[in-house]
Write an enzyme that holds these catalytic residues in place. Structure first.
Site, PDB file in Angstrom:
ATOM      1  N   ARG A  85       9.820   8.478  11.936  1.00  0.00           N
ATOM      2  CA  ARG A  85       9.458   7.049  11.913  1.00  0.00           C
ATOM      3  C   ARG A  85       7.977   6.860  12.226  1.00  0.00           C
ATOM      4  O   ARG A  85       7.298   6.034  11.631  1.00  0.00           O
ATOM      5  CB  ARG A  85      10.343   6.246  12.862  1.00  0.00           C
ATOM      6  CG  ARG A  85      11.813   6.223  12.405  1.00  0.00           C
ATOM      7  CD  ARG A  85      12.691   5.361  13.271  1.00  0.00           C
ATOM      8  NE  ARG A  85      12.400   3.940  13.107  1.00  0.00           N
ATOM      9  CZ  ARG A  85      12.819   3.206  12.076  1.00  0.00           C
ATOM     10  NH1 ARG A  85      13.517   3.753  11.103  1.00  0.00           N
ATOM     11  NH2 ARG A  85      12.520   1.925  12.017  1.00  0.00           N
ATOM     12  N   ARG A 105       2.969   5.368   4.966  1.00  0.00           N
ATOM     13  CA  ARG A 105       2.989   4.040   4.340  1.00  0.00           C
ATOM     14  C   ARG A 105       1.585   3.462   4.216  1.00  0.00           C
ATOM     15  O   ARG A 105       1.267   2.800   3.227  1.00  0.00           O
ATOM     16  CB  ARG A 105       3.916   3.110   5.124  1.00  0.00           C
ATOM     17  CG  ARG A 105       5.386   3.403   4.819  1.00  0.00           C
ATOM     18  CD  ARG A 105       6.304   2.733   5.771  1.00  0.00           C
ATOM     19  NE  ARG A 105       7.702   2.813   5.368  1.00  0.00           N
ATOM     20  CZ  ARG A 105       8.708   2.585   6.197  1.00  0.00           C
ATOM     21  NH1 ARG A 105       8.478   2.267   7.457  1.00  0.00           N
ATOM     22  NH2 ARG A 105       9.943   2.674   5.755  1.00  0.00           N
ATOM     23  N   ASN A 115       7.773   0.746  -0.286  1.00  0.00           N
ATOM     24  CA  ASN A 115       6.900   1.214   0.800  1.00  0.00           C
ATOM     25  C   ASN A 115       6.970   2.734   1.014  1.00  0.00           C
ATOM     26  O   ASN A 115       6.926   3.213   2.133  1.00  0.00           O
ATOM     27  CB  ASN A 115       7.198   0.438   2.094  1.00  0.00           C
ATOM     28  CG  ASN A 115       8.628   0.605   2.560  1.00  0.00           C
ATOM     29  OD1 ASN A 115       9.445   1.201   1.867  1.00  0.00           O
ATOM     30  ND2 ASN A 115       8.936   0.100   3.732  1.00  0.00           N
ATOM     31  N   HIS A 118      11.606   6.122   3.316  1.00  0.00           N
ATOM     32  CA  HIS A 118      12.626   5.553   4.189  1.00  0.00           C
ATOM     33  C   HIS A 118      12.999   6.599   5.228  1.00  0.00           C
ATOM     34  O   HIS A 118      12.889   7.798   4.970  1.00  0.00           O
ATOM     35  CB  HIS A 118      13.872   5.179   3.375  1.00  0.00           C
ATOM     36  CG  HIS A 118      15.070   4.874   4.221  1.00  0.00           C
ATOM     37  ND1 HIS A 118      15.231   3.669   4.860  1.00  0.00           N
ATOM     38  CD2 HIS A 118      16.137   5.637   4.558  1.00  0.00           C
ATOM     39  CE1 HIS A 118      16.359   3.704   5.566  1.00  0.00           C
ATOM     40  NE2 HIS A 118      16.931   4.879   5.390  1.00  0.00           N
TER      41      HIS A 118
HETATM   42  P1  CMP Z   1      13.149   0.837   4.661  1.00  0.00           P
HETATM   43  O1  CMP Z   1      12.635   1.688   5.738  1.00  0.00           O
HETATM   44  O2  CMP Z   1      13.594   1.482   3.409  1.00  0.00           O
HETATM   45  O3  CMP Z   1      14.343  -0.030   5.258  1.00  0.00           O
HETATM   46  C1  CMP Z   1      14.698  -1.292   4.752  1.00  0.00           C
HETATM   47  C2  CMP Z   1      13.733  -1.777   3.715  1.00  0.00           C
HETATM   48  O4  CMP Z   1      13.785  -3.167   3.428  1.00  0.00           O
HETATM   49  C3  CMP Z   1      12.331  -1.573   4.201  1.00  0.00           C
HETATM   50  O5  CMP Z   1      12.007  -0.211   4.254  1.00  0.00           O
HETATM   51  C4  CMP Z   1      11.551  -2.400   3.197  1.00  0.00           C
HETATM   52  O6  CMP Z   1      11.325  -1.712   1.987  1.00  0.00           O
HETATM   53  C5  CMP Z   1      12.515  -3.552   2.934  1.00  0.00           C
HETATM   54  N1  CMP Z   1      12.085  -4.747   3.646  1.00  0.00           N
HETATM   55  C6  CMP Z   1      12.122  -4.974   4.966  1.00  0.00           C
HETATM   56  N2  CMP Z   1      11.636  -6.194   5.255  1.00  0.00           N
HETATM   57  C7  CMP Z   1      11.285  -6.757   4.084  1.00  0.00           C
HETATM   58  C8  CMP Z   1      10.726  -8.002   3.715  1.00  0.00           C
HETATM   59  N3  CMP Z   1      10.428  -8.935   4.629  1.00  0.00           N
HETATM   60  N4  CMP Z   1      10.490  -8.233   2.404  1.00  0.00           N
HETATM   61  C9  CMP Z   1      10.795  -7.302   1.484  1.00  0.00           C
HETATM   62  N5  CMP Z   1      11.327  -6.089   1.773  1.00  0.00           N
HETATM   63  C10 CMP Z   1      11.567  -5.831   3.058  1.00  0.00           C
END
Ligand code: CMP
Length: 140
Positions: A85, A105, A115, A118
């Site tokens: 993380r 990221r 992004n 994950h």
């Molecule tokens: P990830 O670590 O894959 O876990 C959940 C995902 O949701 C996160 O990364 C982002 O890609 C997406 N995400 C979280 N918050 C938002 C947001 N406010 N708008 C769009 N996508 C989001």
């Protein structure tokens, strides 16, 4: 003690930045216990992100995760969940660029949805996601 986490390079980043991201994984000292390239199915992505169900971005997230092959890995290291993380950096790349410029990221994400990577948020999620993607396996 060694810990496992599920790490995933999202489709857009897997296409463009796979080698650079893998380089950072190795430099950080993770053991790659399992790796495969596979497009998540709609069902897998829904299961994977079940905690986000109902959020306004949920369908976009599932679409973005199923649009092409991801690189899915089990990373092993002491404190692997937290360390992965840290290496990913904050969810929003605009925040990441300010607070964690060396993070994946900050360097490779397009936007908050796409992004780059994950990672499991805790050990319980890690075990669940590992089983979701790799089935019931003996990691060690
Ligand atoms: P990830 O670590 O894959 O876990 C959940 C995902 O949701 C996160 O990364 C982002 O890609 C997406 N995400 C979280 N918050 C938002 C947001 N406010 N708008 C769009 N996508 C989001």
């Amino acid at each position: 003690p060694q810990e496992h986490t599920l790490a995933l390079i999202k489709p857009a980043a897997a296409k463009k930045h796979k080698d650079d991201i893998m380089q950072k994984v190795k430099e950080a000292g993770f053991t790659i216990s399992k790796i495969k390239e596979e497009a998540l199915t709609h069902e897998m992505a829904t299961q994977f992100y079940k905690d986000h169900k109902g959020k306004p971005f949920f369908e976009h997230l599932v679409t973005c995760m199923t649009e092409g092959p991801s690189v899915v890995m089990i990373l092993t290291k002491e404190n692997a969940v937290e360390e992965w993380r840290q290496l990913m950096g904050p969810t929003d790349p605009e925040v990441a660029k300010v607070t964690s410029p060396e993070s994946i990221r900050a360097q490779f994400a397009q936007d908050i949805l796409s992004n780059a990577v994950h990672g499991s948020s805790n050990r319980e999620h890690a075990l669940e996601s590992i089983e979701c993607v790799f089935g019931e396996i003996d990691i060690d």
